[in-house]
Design a protein around this motif. Structure first.
Motif, PDB file in Angstrom:
ATOM      1  N   GLN A 160     -36.650  31.484  49.589  1.00 32.04           N
ATOM      2  CA  GLN A 160     -35.426  30.779  49.974  1.00 32.04           C
ATOM      3  C   GLN A 160     -35.288  30.619  51.483  1.00 32.04           C
ATOM      4  OE1 GLN A 160     -33.236  29.348  47.835  1.00 32.04           O
ATOM      5  NE2 GLN A 160     -34.735  29.889  46.266  1.00 32.04           N
TER       6      GLN A 160
ATOM      7  N   TYR B 283     -40.445  29.931  45.029  1.00 31.92           N
ATOM      8  CA  TYR B 283     -40.220  29.459  46.389  1.00 31.92           C
ATOM      9  C   TYR B 283     -39.329  30.424  47.153  1.00 31.92           C
ATOM     10  CZ  TYR B 283     -42.653  25.050  46.544  1.00 31.92           C
ATOM     11  OH  TYR B 283     -43.644  24.113  46.590  1.00 31.92           O
TER      12      TYR B 283
ATOM     13  N   ASP C 270     -38.693  28.194  52.443  1.00 30.39           N
ATOM     14  CA  ASP C 270     -39.043  27.073  51.572  1.00 30.39           C
ATOM     15  C   ASP C 270     -40.553  26.946  51.414  1.00 30.39           C
ATOM     16  OD1 ASP C 270     -36.473  26.053  50.894  1.00 30.39           O
ATOM     17  OD2 ASP C 270     -36.303  25.302  52.941  1.00 30.39           O
TER      18      ASP C 270
ATOM     19  N   VAL D 247     -37.528  16.678  50.849  1.00 34.64           N
ATOM     20  CA  VAL D 247     -36.413  17.055  49.969  1.00 34.64           C
ATOM     21  C   VAL D 247     -36.943  17.611  48.652  1.00 34.64           C
ATOM     22  CG1 VAL D 247     -34.483  16.167  48.606  1.00 34.64           C
ATOM     23  CG2 VAL D 247     -34.742  15.464  50.982  1.00 34.64           C
ATOM     24  N   ASN D 248     -37.913  16.928  48.052  1.00 35.01           N
ATOM     25  CA  ASN D 248     -38.481  17.397  46.789  1.00 35.01           C
ATOM     26  C   ASN D 248     -39.202  18.723  46.953  1.00 35.01           C
ATOM     27  OD1 ASN D 248     -37.523  15.123  45.539  1.00 35.01           O
ATOM     28  ND2 ASN D 248     -39.489  14.060  45.455  1.00 35.01           N
ATOM     29  N   ASP D 249     -39.851  18.899  48.103  1.00 40.63           N
ATOM     30  CA  ASP D 249     -40.555  20.156  48.352  1.00 40.63           C
ATOM     31  C   ASP D 249     -39.569  21.313  48.469  1.00 40.63           C
ATOM     32  OD1 ASP D 249     -42.975  21.682  48.998  1.00 40.63           O
ATOM     33  OD2 ASP D 249     -42.093  21.847  50.988  1.00 40.63           O
ATOM     34  N   ARG D 250     -38.453  21.069  49.144  1.00 41.80           N
ATOM     35  CA  ARG D 250     -37.430  22.111  49.267  1.00 41.80           C
ATOM     36  C   ARG D 250     -36.805  22.445  47.912  1.00 41.80           C
ATOM     37  NH1 ARG D 250     -35.425  23.400  54.323  1.00 41.80           N
ATOM     38  NH2 ARG D 250     -36.333  22.235  56.056  1.00 41.80           N
ATOM     39  N   ALA D 251     -36.812  21.462  47.015  1.00 46.02           N
ATOM     40  CA  ALA D 251     -36.259  21.686  45.677  1.00 46.02           C
ATOM     41  C   ALA D 251     -37.252  22.418  44.768  1.00 46.02           C
ATOM     42  CB  ALA D 251     -35.876  20.342  45.050  1.00 46.02           C
ATOM     43  N   GLY D 252     -38.442  22.704  45.282  1.00 40.82           N
ATOM     44  CA  GLY D 252     -39.432  23.455  44.522  1.00 40.82           C
ATOM     45  C   GLY D 252     -40.358  22.603  43.685  1.00 40.82           C
ATOM     46  N   ILE D 253     -40.382  21.284  43.937  1.00 40.74           N
ATOM     47  CA  ILE D 253     -41.275  20.391  43.190  1.00 40.74           C
ATOM     48  C   ILE D 253     -42.670  20.470  43.800  1.00 40.74           C
ATOM     49  CG2 ILE D 253     -41.714  18.004  42.506  1.00 40.74           C
ATOM     50  CD1 ILE D 253     -38.726  17.509  42.657  1.00 40.74           C
TER      51      ILE D 253
ATOM     52  N   ASN E  13     -44.683  15.879  42.937  1.00 41.44           N
ATOM     53  CA  ASN E  13     -43.971  15.116  43.956  1.00 41.44           C
ATOM     54  C   ASN E  13     -44.605  13.733  44.111  1.00 41.44           C
ATOM     55  OD1 ASN E  13     -42.233  14.486  46.072  1.00 41.44           O
ATOM     56  ND2 ASN E  13     -42.617  16.379  47.177  1.00 41.44           N
TER      57      ASN E  13
END
Length: 315
Positions: A243, A241, A246, A136-142, A147
């Motif tokens: 879209q 990132y 991801d 989830v954090n990776d998809r949010a660009g963290i 992370n």
């Protein structure tokens, strides 16, 4: 020393000990190894005619001998195989339970401190709920390092973590490669071949993993190659990132005589580690016929800066 002696007395495997399941036996020996300071692996197992495992040997991970590589004879390697003989042998009984038949305790190497057993590879397990959070954090660009650090803050202490930052990076990289499926990789290559057929100066290169899956890709169109020959004084590089996949998307950007930005290449990468940036920058330079720019500017983390220092020394 007292704790180690107590652990040995409490957890020490002995011939004749019975376990309901092989998994229970493995876990017991692993717990003993953790407390004594060595890592346990399943050395071998045998199956009966029905395909069920009937015999198993559990051993110290230092069993066996390290193989020397004559090509890299002068390169230093960490020796992890010492031909250690410590192991236990077990067999399944007629009632389906497992019994220890033989035990060898002698190690021919120094044992680790029990407090370091969490660094054993077999113990560095990322729990399902942690994997979901990483994704989830990776998809949010963290970024992977942030992370990991956020979860480290939540845990309160690194000692409470059963895995390392590199384990998080490896998992995130694996997830990203799965996002870029075989069909997507084929479609990307098909489009690139079409563009290359239309203009022979179109350049692309793909980096594959051991299973032949696409990890990283760089492409540069003909206009970018021509523009670089005139505007190579300063090149900026930054990632965002993508879209659709991801995954980190990077762009090489130059500045023309009017102060306008001009695109000089694109990259889609599976992770943001130094070795990946090195591959990307070296591939980009190969496209530009090794005409190194006078400067590469980035405001990103240390891993990218390390790669810039390797590929563009003195910038």
């Amino acid at each position: 020393m007292e704790d180690t002696r107590n652990a040995k007395e409490e957890w020490e495997p002995k011939p004749g000990m019975i376990f309901d399941l092989l998994d229970n036996l493995v876990q017991h020996y692993k717990s003993f190894g953790n407390k004594m300071g060595f890592e346990v692996i399943i050395r071998s197992s045998k199956k009966g005619y029905d395909g069920e495992v009937t015999n198993a040997t559990l051993a110290c991970s230092c069993i066996g001998k390290s193989c020397s590589n004559p090509v890299n004879a002068f390169k230093m390697h960490l020796v992890t195989k010492t031909d250690c003989k410590a192991q236990i042998g077990a067999t399944v009984c007629s009632d389906g339970k497992w019994k220890i038949c033989s035990v060898v305790f002698d190690h021919n190497h120094e044992l680790n401190s029990p407090t370091k057993s969490r660094y054993f590879k077999s113990n560095r397990i990322i729990q399902p709920y942690v994997k979901r959070k990483l994704e989830v954090n990776d998809r949010a660009g963290i970024r992977p390092n942030k992370n990991f650090n956020s979860m480290l803050v939540e845990a309160g202490d690194a000692e409470n973590f059963p895995f390392l930052q590199k384990d998080c990076r490896n998992y995130i990289e694996k997830v990203r490669r799965l996002r870029l499926g075989v069909g997507d990789a084929f479609a990307i290559q098909k489009d690139f071949l079409k563009m290359q057929n239309e203009n022979s100066n179109f350049f692309y290169i793909m980096d594959l993993d051991e299973e032949g899956r696409l990890k990283n890709v760089l492409w540069v169109d003909a206009r970018s190659t021509a523009a670089f020959k005139e505007f190579d004084n300063v090149v900026t590089f930054d990632t965002t990132y993508d879209q659709q996949y991801d995954m980190p998307f990077g762009a090489f950007v130059g500045i023309d005589h009017y102060g306008h930005s001009i695109l000089l290449g694109y990259g889609l990468i599976s992770n943001e580690e130094t070795k990946t940036f090195v591959w990307l920058f070296q591939s980009w330079l190969a496209c530009m016929l090794n005409c190194a720019s006078k400067a590469i500017i980035t405001d990103q983390d240390k891993l990218m800066q390390n790669a810039i220092e390797i590929v563009f020394p003195g910038t």
